[in-house]
Design an enzyme around this catalytic site. Structure first.
Site, short mmCIF file in Angstrom:
data_model
loop_
_atom_site.label_atom_id
_atom_site.label_comp_id
_atom_site.label_asym_id
_atom_site.label_seq_id
_atom_site.Cartn_x
_atom_site.Cartn_y
_atom_site.Cartn_z
N SER A 185 32.41 24.02 21.94
CA SER A 185 31.15 24.50 23.02
C SER A 185 30.95 23.44 23.67
CB SER A 185 30.17 25.24 22.40
OG SER A 185 29.17 25.54 23.25
N SER A 221 15.86 32.04 25.96
CA SER A 221 15.37 32.59 27.12
C SER A 221 15.11 33.94 27.06
CB SER A 221 15.84 31.91 28.32
OG SER A 221 17.01 32.52 28.54
N GLU A 270 26.12 41.80 15.19
CA GLU A 270 24.73 41.29 15.22
C GLU A 270 23.89 41.58 14.06
OE1 GLU A 270 23.16 39.88 18.81
OE2 GLU A 270 21.17 39.52 18.35
N ASP A 276 21.56 44.98 25.10
CA ASP A 276 21.95 43.88 25.52
C ASP A 276 23.54 43.66 25.63
OD1 ASP A 276 19.35 43.32 25.30
OD2 ASP A 276 19.53 41.90 23.45
#
Ligand code: GLA
Length: 390
Positions: free
Chosen positions: A69, A127, A164, A176
Site C-alpha cells: 500500500s 474520516s 467486516e 457503505d
C-alpha cells in the site's frame, strides 16, 4: 504524475512490469440522509464518491498474495496465503481485503488463486467516508475480474459487509459497501435495507453543491459505541414486538411508534428507537423532496437528522455539532448534518454554488476559533461504483 501512473510505476519496480496488469478503483461514499437506519430495516440515501482506493493488480499462478500500500508504506510488502485465513481484529488495511477473500470462500465463491497488488487511496482514512468499505469492494472486484468469478455486484457488497462483521468484528450495516459497489455517476442510491430494493435518483442540483467538511477528529469509542447503539435498537425492537407484530424498526411510521413506545422498558432505548424510526421516515420524505425539487424541505430534514443524531442517538461530538450548527447560520446553506457513523468524521452540506467560498471561509474561521483545528473541504462528485478502470 497521476495516481494510476504512480501505482503502475511502483508495481513495476516491486513486482515487475510483465503480463496482464489491470487497474481498479473502488469509491468511498457520503450519505445524504438516513443515518443508523441500515441495521434497523430502514432506508439510506448515499452516493459513491470520486475519491476512494485505486489498485494495480496481476494474477498469480499460486495461492499467494503479495500486497503493498502506497498509503501505508511503513507496512512494507504483505505476503500471505489465501487459504486457512482466520478472523482477527488487527484492523490493518490488508485485513479488510483478506476478510473479503475469506468471506467469498465461506459463501461458496472460493477465489481460485492469488495476485500481486499495489494500492493507494485518495480518500482521507478515518474520516467517515467509508475507506474500509472501499478497500473491501476493491478486493471483491479484483477477485471477480481477475478470476472471472460469477458473482453480482450486490453480492460483492454483501461479501464486504459479511467480512467486516465476521472477519473484522465491526457490526456494520450494508450501506457503505452497497454504495461503493453500486454507485452511479451523478446519482444517489435510495436503498431499502430490509429488501435491498434500490433506486438511482439523479442528483441534478442546478445551482447547488454538496460540500463535505472533514472535522479531522476520530474518537476512539466509535467501534464499540456503534455496536452498543445496535444493541439498544435490538432491545427496543424486542420490547415493541411484545405488543405489536413488526420485523424491524423500519416497519413503523412515526404515529405507529408513538403508539407502542411505552412498551420499551429502558428510556435510553426509547430515544434510540425514536431516532431509527423518525430518521427512516425522514430519508423517505427527503428523496421525495429531491424528486420534487423541494430542496428547502430536504435541507430542513437534514437539520432534523443532525439534531436527532445529536440528542436521541448520541453519536455526534462537539466538533461535528460546531460544523453543522455554524453551517445552519450561513446564507446559502440549504442543509447540513453529520454523515456516517459519527463520533468524528465529516458533515455533509448542501450549499448554493455562489455561497460555497463564503461557506468555506466562515466555517474554517469559526472551527479554528472554537477547536484550534483546521477542517478540510471536498466537493462531492457522485461517481460510479467499484470496478476495473483499465
Ligand atoms: C457506518 C456503518 C454503516 C451505517 C453508518 C451509519 O458507516 O458502516 O453501515 O450504519 O455507520 O448510518
Amino acid at each position: 504524475m497521476g495516481i494510476v501512473e504512480e501505482l503502475k510505476k511502483e508495481f513495476t519496480e516491486r513486482f515487475g512490469g510483465e503480463g496482464d496488469i489491470r487497474v481498479y478503483f473502488a469509491p468511498g461514499r457520503v450519505n445524504l440522509i438516513g443515518e443508523h437506519t441500515d441495521y434497523n430495516g430502514g432506508h439510506v440515501f448515499p452516493c459513491a464518491l470520486s475519491m476512494g482506493n485505486y489498485a494495480v493488480a496481476r494474477k498469480r499462478d499460486d495461492e499467494t498474495v503479495r500486497w503493498y500500500s502506497m498509503t501505508y508504506p511503513e507496512n512494507g510488502v504483505f505476503e500471505s496465503s489465501i487459504r486457512g485465513l482466520e478472523p482477527n481484529d488487527n484492523g490493518l488495511c490488508f485485513d479488510y481485503q483478506l476478510g473479503v477473500i475469506w468471506a467469498l470462500e465461506k459463501n461458496g465463491h472460493k477465489v481460485p488463486g492469488g495476485f500481486d497488488m499495489v494500492m493507494k487511496a485518495d480518500l482521507p482514512a478515518g474520516s467517515g467516508l467509508s475507506a474500509s468499505a472501499s478497500i473491501e469492494e476493491l478486493a471483491a472486484v479484483i477477485c471477480r475480474d481477475l478470476y472471472d468469478m460469477d458473482i453480482s455486484m450486490v453480492d460483492c457488497a454483501l461479501m464486504g459487509q459479511y467480512s467486516e462483521n465476521e472477519y473484522n468484528g465491526m457490526n456494520c450495516g450494508i450501506m457503505d459497501q452497497f454504495a461503493s459497489a453500486m454507485g452511479k455517476k451523478d446519482h444517489a442510491i435510495f436503498l431499502d435495507t430490509a429488501t435491498l430494493k434500490y433506486e438511482y435518483v439523479p442528483l441534478n442540483l442546478k445551482n447547488e453543491k454538496i460540500v463535505i467538511t472533514n472535522s479531522k477528529v476520530k474518537h476512539s469509542l466509535a467501534g464499540s459505541a456503534y455496536n452498543d447503539r445496535r444493541r439498544d435498537c435490538e432491545n427496543a425492537l424486542k420490547d415493541i414486538q411484545s405488543v405489536r407484530d413488526v420485523k424491524t424498526l423500519g416497519d413503523l411510521s412515526e404515529e405507529e411508534f408513538e403508539a407502542v413506545k411505552d412498551a420499551i422498558k429502558d428510556p435510553v432505548c426509547v430515544r434510540r428507537a425514536r431516532h431509527a424510526v423518525y430518521e427512516n421516515q425522514r430519508a423517505i420524505k427527503a428523496v421525495d423532496d429531491l424528486k420534487k425539487d423541494d430542496l428547502k424541505s430536504f435541507g430542513e430534514l437534514m437539520k432534523q437528522s443532525h439534531i436527532s443524531l445529536r440528542d436521541d442517538y448520541e453519536v455526534s461530538c462537539p466538533e461535528l455539532d460546531i460544523l453543522s450548527e455554524e453551517a445552519w447560520k450561513i446564507d446559502g446553506v440549504i442543509g447540513s448534518r453529520m454523515t456516517g457513523g459519527g463520533f468524528g468524521g465529516c458533515t455533509v452540506s448542501i450549499v448554493k454554488e455562489d455561497s460555497v467560498e463564503n461557506f468555506k471561509e466562515t466555517i474554517s474561521k469559526v472551527y479554528k476559533e472554537k477547536t484550534g483545528m483546521d477542517c478540510e473541504f471536498y466537493i462531492a462528485d457522485a461517481a460510479d461504483g467499484a470496478g476495473r478502470i483499465e
